[in-house]
Scaffold this active site. Sequence first.
Site, PDB file in Angstrom:
ATOM      1  N   TYR A 190       0.949  14.320   0.944  1.00 12.09           N
ATOM      2  CA  TYR A 190       0.480  14.908   2.392  1.00 12.09           C
ATOM      3  C   TYR A 190       1.320  16.131   2.636  1.00 12.09           C
ATOM      4  O   TYR A 190       1.267  17.337   3.447  1.00 12.09           O
ATOM      5  CB  TYR A 190       1.614  14.249   3.407  1.00 12.09           C
ATOM      6  N   CYS A 217       1.463  33.287  11.867  1.00  7.41           N
ATOM      7  CA  CYS A 217       1.744  33.853  13.006  1.00  7.41           C
ATOM      8  C   CYS A 217       2.357  32.893  13.644  1.00  7.41           C
ATOM      9  O   CYS A 217       1.663  32.314  14.972  1.00  7.41           O
ATOM     10  CB  CYS A 217       0.418  34.598  13.921  1.00  7.41           C
ATOM     11  N   GLU A 218       3.491  31.804  14.486  1.00 12.09           N
ATOM     12  CA  GLU A 218       3.826  30.707  14.742  1.00 12.09           C
ATOM     13  C   GLU A 218       5.032  30.451  14.201  1.00 12.09           C
ATOM     14  O   GLU A 218       5.834  30.908  13.058  1.00 12.09           O
ATOM     15  CB  GLU A 218       2.423  29.681  13.813  1.00 12.09           C
ATOM     16  N   GLU A 234       0.580  -0.765  -0.350  1.00  8.65           N
ATOM     17  CA  GLU A 234      -0.196   0.537  -0.065  1.00  8.65           C
ATOM     18  C   GLU A 234       1.010   1.330   0.149  1.00  8.65           C
ATOM     19  O   GLU A 234       0.826   1.578   0.986  1.00  8.65           O
ATOM     20  CB  GLU A 234      -1.439  -0.101   1.335  1.00  8.65           C
ATOM     21  N   PRO A 235       1.367   1.508  -1.503  1.00 11.79           N
ATOM     22  CA  PRO A 235       2.399   2.975  -1.280  1.00 11.79           C
ATOM     23  C   PRO A 235       1.600   3.749  -1.424  1.00 11.79           C
ATOM     24  O   PRO A 235       0.634   4.297  -2.134  1.00 11.79           O
ATOM     25  CB  PRO A 235       3.208   2.498  -2.025  1.00 11.79           C
ATOM     26  N   GLY A 236       1.722   5.268  -0.612  1.00 13.49           N
ATOM     27  CA  GLY A 236       0.978   6.550  -0.360  1.00 13.49           C
ATOM     28  C   GLY A 236       2.407   7.058  -1.153  1.00 13.49           C
ATOM     29  O   GLY A 236       2.648   7.716  -2.359  1.00 13.49           O
ATOM     30  N   ARG A 237       3.100   7.409  -0.094  1.00 13.17           N
ATOM     31  CA  ARG A 237       3.900   8.857  -0.473  1.00 13.17           C
ATOM     32  C   ARG A 237       4.348   8.001  -1.856  1.00 13.17           C
ATOM     33  O   ARG A 237       5.214   9.102  -2.273  1.00 13.17           O
ATOM     34  CB  ARG A 237       4.699   8.725   0.582  1.00 13.17           C
ATOM     35  N   TYR A 251       6.478  17.793  11.582  1.00  6.83           N
ATOM     36  CA  TYR A 251       7.725  16.203  11.985  1.00  6.83           C
ATOM     37  C   TYR A 251       8.714  16.791  11.555  1.00  6.83           C
ATOM     38  O   TYR A 251       9.218  16.520  12.580  1.00  6.83           O
ATOM     39  CB  TYR A 251       7.345  15.569  10.848  1.00  6.83           C
TER      40      TYR A 251
HETATM   41  C1  LIG Z   1      -1.120   5.829   5.138  1.00  8.10           C
HETATM   42  C2  LIG Z   1      -0.726   4.507   5.487  1.00  8.10           C
HETATM   43  C3  LIG Z   1      -0.504   4.116   4.134  1.00  8.10           C
HETATM   44  C4  LIG Z   1       0.995   4.258   2.990  1.00  8.10           C
HETATM   45  O1  LIG Z   1       2.302   5.660   4.287  1.00  8.10           O
HETATM   46  P1  LIG Z   1       3.117   5.635   2.677  1.00  8.10           P
HETATM   47  O2  LIG Z   1       4.025   6.503   4.135  1.00  8.10           O
HETATM   48  O3  LIG Z   1       2.588   6.939   2.310  1.00  8.10           O
HETATM   49  O4  LIG Z   1       3.636   4.751   1.795  1.00  8.10           O
HETATM   50  C5  LIG Z   1      -0.059   2.542   3.924  1.00  8.10           C
HETATM   51  N1  LIG Z   1      -1.989   1.871   4.166  1.00  8.10           N
HETATM   52  C6  LIG Z   1      -1.848   3.073   5.412  1.00  8.10           C
HETATM   53  C7  LIG Z   1      -2.817   2.077   5.967  1.00  8.10           C
HETATM   54  C8  LIG Z   1      -2.123   3.854   5.695  1.00  8.10           C
HETATM   55  O5  LIG Z   1      -2.630   4.470   6.850  1.00  8.10           O
END
Ligand SMILES: *Cc1c(COP(=O)(O)O)cnc(C)c1O
Length: 441
Positions: free
Chosen positions: A393, A364-365, A288-291, A331
């Site tokens: 993100y 203002c932070e 499940e890649p997002g980033r 972060y």
């Molecule tokens: C956020 C998330 C991802 C993706 O994470 P990345 O660091 O963006 O690859 C995959 N699975 C689940 C369940 C998540 O919450």
Amino acid sequence: MSDRDAAAESPVNPSIRRVSDWNADGLSDLAGEHDTPLYVQDLDRVRENCERLRDAFPDADIRYAVKAHTGRAVLKAVREAGLDAECASAGELDRALAAGFGGDRLHYTAVNPPARDLDYVVGVAEAEPDLTVTVGAVDTLDRLADRGYDGRVCVRVNPGVGAGHHEKVRTGGAAKFGVPYDRAAAVTRSAAERFEVVGIHAHAGSGIDPAQLDSHRELVARLGELARDLLSPAEGDAAPLDLEYVDVGGGFGVPYEEDEPPLDLPAVADATREAVAPLPAGVDLAIEPGRYVVADAGVLLTRVNTVKPTPDERVVGVDAGMTDLLRPAMYGAYHPIRNLGGADGAPAPDERDATPVTVAGPICETGDTFCNDRALADPMRGDLLAVGIAGAYGYEMANQYNSRPRPAEVAIDDGEAAIVRRRERMTDLTTVERTVEEEGR
Ligand SMILES: *Cc1c(COP(=O)(O)O)cnc(C)c1O
């Protein structure tokens, strides 16, 4: 590895696109046309990232974690590239459906889901019975059953190990996510009495990088072990489960720093396959890649409006802030920054001295800075800065603090740029108040 080496290694589809690789004139034109702050997301690069994932994991189910970037144009590109969608909320599910993902390509991962979300998801599942709900608590299973749901379920396991570049993004070890490992087999077996259990899942948090590969391997190995136990139980009276997949989550890291090497994706894929093995035929690996899909496909463009020399440092004020890109403030995340120039009468950036600066936004932070004491080609009022690796993100976490309308976004598709999200207007800030005044709710 230097940029040049990375490019030489794979000129067609390099493993990272650095901020220095973007076309400066093209970005400057976009900022001129659409104003700043402006996100630019290159769908062609998104497709390249999908392709590298496919090449490294040819047999795996690949699910894009849409929370990294849910823009419609990105979702469509990812869908066309053949990835499924992993959604973390009803809102994300709604947007994935709108972008054309069918139920068989939709995965909803419930984390303490609000009742409203569950109602929505169960409603969607009636029309799209191939949808899968990933669940990390027995309470959530009960709440689904209470709503009459008896469809596809995947059990999220807390493997007790986690990767991550920062406390807040490390989820594998945090009790918030998933069923504790030692109870996972029992919970999964009992879930199978009420639902169609199709998989097990763990996501260790973000930031699998070369140094974290061991904890990734450990997570995957634990999941593999659990899967084998569920598929062919050692205990006498447990019935074997018919799992379709073992989902090892996302977290594939991206090099934010200029001199950080890119992830060796084939090596991660090998380590993953090796650690999960052996899985019986018919049980797939899922990721499940997002980033990784969107990060280096995006930049945030921002204009220098104020340069202030102080006794300690040179403070470069820009028109984007933590409301547009929250990661540095939230972060302490590093984002590369490139001065694209453009100040009236100023020399080209590569003819200027590298000067240590703090780049600060208009909020203002105190935390509203993109970098401190960073050497940039001496920024001047009117210059355009590109904040790199901002595609994941970035817009997703944008907010309206300080009553700041959210920025606009341009998508590049087959080399052509077009606006895909208009800049918010002042009136967008007060819509939810005005409807109360006008409609009484
Ligand atoms: C956020 C998330 C991802 C993706 O994470 P990345 O660091 O963006 O690859 C995959 N699975 C689940 C369940 C998540 O919450």
